[in-house]
Design an enzyme around this catalytic site. Structure first.
Site, PDB file in Angstrom:
ATOM      1  CE  LYS A   7      -0.030   3.271   4.613  1.00  0.00           C
ATOM      2  NZ  LYS A   7       0.014   3.379   6.064  1.00  0.00           N
TER       3      LYS A   7
ATOM      4  CD  GLU B 232      -3.703  -2.485   7.197  1.00  0.00           C
ATOM      5  OE1 GLU B 232      -2.573  -2.759   6.786  1.00  0.00           O
ATOM      6  OE2 GLU B 232      -4.282  -1.429   6.922  1.00  0.00           O
TER       7      GLU B 232
ATOM      8  CD  GLU C  86      -2.841   5.640   6.460  1.00  0.00           C
ATOM      9  OE1 GLU C  86      -2.790   5.716   5.221  1.00  0.00           O
ATOM     10  OE2 GLU C  86      -1.948   5.097   7.150  1.00  0.00           O
TER      11      GLU C  86
ATOM     12  CB  SER D 124       4.785  -1.761  11.925  1.00  0.00           C
ATOM     13  OG  SER D 124       4.415  -0.389  12.071  1.00  0.00           O
TER      14      SER D 124
ATOM     15  CG  ASN E 217      -1.693   1.254   1.420  1.00  0.00           C
ATOM     16  OD1 ASN E 217      -1.786   2.063   0.496  1.00  0.00           O
ATOM     17  ND2 ASN E 217      -2.284   1.440   2.597  1.00  0.00           N
TER      18      ASN E 217
END
Ligand code: PGA
Length: 255
Positions: free
Chosen positions: A15, A170, A100, A216, A13
């Site tokens: 982002k 997540e 997010e 992470s 990802n």
């Protein structure tokens, strides 16, 4: 062991990182490093990078995804992108419900469900993200939160349609923070998600569904996390921008 019944999927990802030229260069580094992967490899990139990413990855084992999609087919939704638009470009994957998006852009379980519906109807493969905030973990309501997120997002999704959905657990407190869930914490929630799928669908469907961990995940901790029975892959943020690290995670998932 049921792990053999489902595909391992490692998805990057990216982002809001990389211009089209940078995306091309990054993919050109990643592609040879993951060419012999025994898992599915996906790179989810910003909308403006999709075209060049598709061209760069054509004929390789790296699949391309978008990072979000709107629920309407078309219309007055300034700044949004629809599922049929992604399909017309040849994009196979899309991330939906990333934390997010939920925390900075007001997405709710309900709008996540609408996006899932639209993506599935258009023929996209979905990476559906769920996960609790740190306060929720401390309050001991992780399972309730994650169960609700999964249940609402999959409302109206048939067993057949679920074949095109990957669930990514997540924990929000682990995303981009360097704090990783322990192998056991990840395994516990992923297992609970699978049990929920068994309740909602059937044991067979639950066992066939790919459930990733994200937050992470990196070259050092991937092997431990991926060794867990219910952790079938990873959704990788920071480390997906580092070719050697991303390739090491793919290697760990290929074992
Ligand atoms: P991270 O991001 O690997 O940088 O924690 C994961 C994600 O947001 O999907």
């Amino acid at each position: 062991m049921n792990k053999a019944k489902r595909a391992a999927v490692i998805a990057g990802n990216w982002k809001m990182n990389k211009t089209p030229a940078e995306a091309k260069a990054l993919l050109e580094e990643i592609i040879p490093l993951v060419a012999d992967a025994k898992c599915e490899v996906v790179a989810c990139v910003p909308y403006v990078d999709l075209q060049i990413a598709l061209e760069t990855a054509a004929g390789t084992n790296v699949k391309i995804g978008a990072e979000n999609v709107h629920w309407a087919e078309k219309g007055a939704f300034t700044g949004e992108i629809s599922a049929p638009m992604l399909v017309a470009m040849g994009v196979p994957y899309v991330i939906i419900g990333h934390s997010e998006r939920r925390s900075y852009f007001g997405e709710t379980d309900e709008t996540v469900a609408q996006r899932v519906r639209a993506a599935i109807d258009a023929g996209l493969k979905v990476i559906l993200c769920v996960g609790e905030y740190l306060e929720q973990r401390k309050e001991g309501v992780t399972m309730e939160i994650v169960r609700k997120q999964v249940k609402v997002a999959l409302g109206g999704v048939s067993a057949e349609e679920l074949k095109n959905i990957i669930i990514a657990y997540e924990p929000v407190w682990a995303i981009g923070t360097g704090l990783t869930a322990t192998d056991d914490q990840a395994a516990e929630v992923n297992h609970a998600i699978r049990e929920l799928l068994a309740e909602l669908y059937s044991r067979e469907v639950a066992d066939a569904t790919t459930i990733q961990y994200g937050g992470s995940m990196n070259a050092a901790n991937a092997e431990g996390l991926l060794s867990k029975e219910d952790v079938d892959g990873g959704l990788i943020g920071g480390a997906s921008l580092k070719p050697a690290d991303f390739a090491a995670i793919v290697k760990a998932a290929s074992k």
